[in-house]
Design an enzyme around this catalytic site. Structure first.
Site, PDB file in Angstrom:
ATOM      1  CG  ASP A 199      -1.877   1.190   1.259  1.00 38.70           C
ATOM      2  OD1 ASP A 199      -2.205   1.691   0.181  1.00 38.70           O
ATOM      3  OD2 ASP A 199      -2.302   1.591   2.353  1.00 38.70           O
ATOM      4  CB  SER A 200       0.382   4.807  -0.694  1.00 42.19           C
ATOM      5  OG  SER A 200      -0.792   5.068   0.035  1.00 42.19           O
ATOM      6  CE1 TYR A 235       1.833   5.203  -4.143  1.00 41.66           C
ATOM      7  CE2 TYR A 235       0.514   3.200  -4.365  1.00 41.66           C
ATOM      8  CZ  TYR A 235       1.751   3.813  -4.279  1.00 41.66           C
ATOM      9  OH  TYR A 235       2.893   3.052  -4.347  1.00 41.66           O
ATOM     10  N   GLY A 236      -3.930   8.533  -3.339  1.00 39.15           N
ATOM     11  CA  GLY A 236      -5.276   9.009  -3.677  1.00 39.15           C
ATOM     12  C   GLY A 236      -5.338  10.298  -4.483  1.00 39.15           C
ATOM     13  CB  CYS A 288      -3.434   0.346  -2.221  1.00 42.83           C
ATOM     14  SG  CYS A 288      -3.565   2.061  -2.756  1.00 42.83           S
ATOM     15  CD  GLU A 310      -1.998   7.729   7.307  1.00 45.24           C
ATOM     16  OE1 GLU A 310      -0.999   7.863   8.024  1.00 45.24           O
ATOM     17  OE2 GLU A 310      -2.039   6.927   6.355  1.00 45.24           O
ATOM     18  CB  CYS A 319     -10.332   3.905   1.323  1.00 45.70           C
ATOM     19  SG  CYS A 319      -8.732   4.494   1.922  1.00 45.70           S
ATOM     20  CG  HIS A 357      -6.389   4.782   5.526  1.00 43.39           C
ATOM     21  ND1 HIS A 357      -5.701   4.597   4.363  1.00 43.39           N
ATOM     22  CD2 HIS A 357      -5.499   5.325   6.397  1.00 43.39           C
ATOM     23  CE1 HIS A 357      -4.465   5.023   4.522  1.00 43.39           C
ATOM     24  NE2 HIS A 357      -4.311   5.466   5.750  1.00 43.39           N
TER      25      HIS A 357
END
Lengths: 264, 264
Positions: free
Chosen positions: B11-12, B43-44, B74, B153, B185, B187
């Site tokens: 993932d990023s 990346y989004g 991702c 985050e 996503c 996250h």
């Protein structure tokens, strides 16, 4: 004698546009080249090594574009890599976004200065070091406020989201009793009014864009580098072309700008 | 016969850890190599070209590490670059985070499915394309919710900031009358409960991590690739070492992990 070579400005994304816009307003006869390192944004979360690599490559590019001055319109870049950037600039005038502000606040009557900024800027300790170079009796408190950039970038200014995020950050115990707050990120002038409304006049809020551009004007005058272009061009290079940047750049600079992708 | 070569996951940044954690829980005898492309996160916001370059380089690296399977943890990478990633994998099993979810929801009784995701995922139209490949009568509504990743985050889960941002996004007229919402996503599982509390049971919220790992198990079984390592290792490579990633990885995986910086 006039020097019509362009002024180079760079940032990781749209934040530096607040500085570029002040340059356009106060120096309307100057050509501007703006480099937005959108491929690597945001710098605020990256390591010193990564930021130094990106920013010295951009500086090298701007020197090759024959810029007469380079404005580092990014606090994370200034705080982590200003020495390496100056080296890469190879004698070209470099103006950063921290020193002029540090010098100004250090000579006024402050006792306890707060700084809000990205993690990279806070971790570098730059504001503290720069301000105390001029006046070592000032207390400097730095607080990382990493959610503010995405809040601004995603259009959540003047909403309950920005209000609650700012209230949460600014009520931090560390900022108790400050008399001055520096907006230590080139994005933050866009939420200056919201910050002021939380402090209701009790704290002086310092927006650095104007201070930085005044320093630029002073240095250009001193070195006889001012231009007199009648129809200045505004050329934007992006390391990754995104609609978001294009939209914001046009909002700040009008539609007659040149925009192109550029890999370094 | 057991195959104890590692499972590669990338993932990023930290988002893919929600998938990696499910792999660890449901496949406790597998070695895992995780690559976090922290130098280029998030990346989004990046272009398709940039995302494809980064992700094919990571895939190539994981193949060279002798991974028996690669999980693209991702959504932005899957939606923009899955074909190029599969090509780079050169025959190694690739599991992405969208197809298994699309297949599952397409065969259940839904009429109008909402998807919240990053800009890159929404712009790619991937969920719509993938779901309608299986069932073209389903209406798929995609909404970009770019502030949610930084909110997660930066530790603003379960605060008025996340509440107001979610209320603002989820009250969007486009999402009216949906019966299902996919958290598009990696996250977003971290705010699943907050999303559910806004809909109060009116909408089925789909968390993809579990579905994706079930697909992985199914494919490993089918190809006789399951492992039986007694003391599996969890090796994390980061393109830019940051404290934030290290902290989160340890939170998810415990302290006995290997963490190292790796330039591609």
């Amino acid at each position: 004698m006039n020097d019509n070579r362009p002024i180079g400005v760079f940032d990781s994304g749209v934040g530096g546009l607040t500085v570029a816009k002040e340059i356009k307003r106060l120096l309307p006869h100057e050509n501007i080249i703006y480099f937005g390192d959108t491929k690597h944004l945001p710098y605020g979360e990256k390591s010193k090594e990564a930021i130094t690599k990106f920013t010295t490559e951009i500086t090298d590019f701007l020197v090759k574009q024959d810029c007469k001055a380079i404005v580092v319109a990014c606090n994370s870049a200034t705080s982590n890599s200003i020495d390496e950037i100056k080296q890469a600039a190879n004698g070209t005038l470099v103006i950063d976004v921290i020193s002029p502000v540090a010098k100004k606040v250090a000579y006024e009557l402050h006792q306890k200065i707060g700084v809000i900024a990205t993690k990279a800027t806070v971790n570098s300790n730059a504001y503290k070091k720069f301000i105390r170079k001029y006046n070592r009796h000032i207390q400097v408190i730095q607080l990382a406020t990493p959610l503010l950039v995405p809040i601004i970038e995603e259009g959540f200014r003047n909403t309950p989201v920005s209000k609650h995020a700012l209230e949460s950050y600014l009520s931090n115990k560390k900022l108790e009793d400050i008399d001055t707050l520096i907006l230590g990120c080139t994005h933050y002038p866009l939420i200056e009014k919201e910050v002021q409304s939380i402090f209701q006049g009790r704290v002086k809020v310092v927006n650095s864009a104007l201070i930085v551009v005044n320093e630029l004007i002073h240095e250009l005058e001193k070195s006889n580098l001012l231009g007199n272009t009648k129809n200045p061009t505004y050329h934007f290079y992006l390391s990754d072309y995104t609609e978001n940047f294009a939209k914001t750049a046009k909002l700040f600079f009008g539609k007659s700008i040149l925009l192109e992708e550029k890999q370094l």
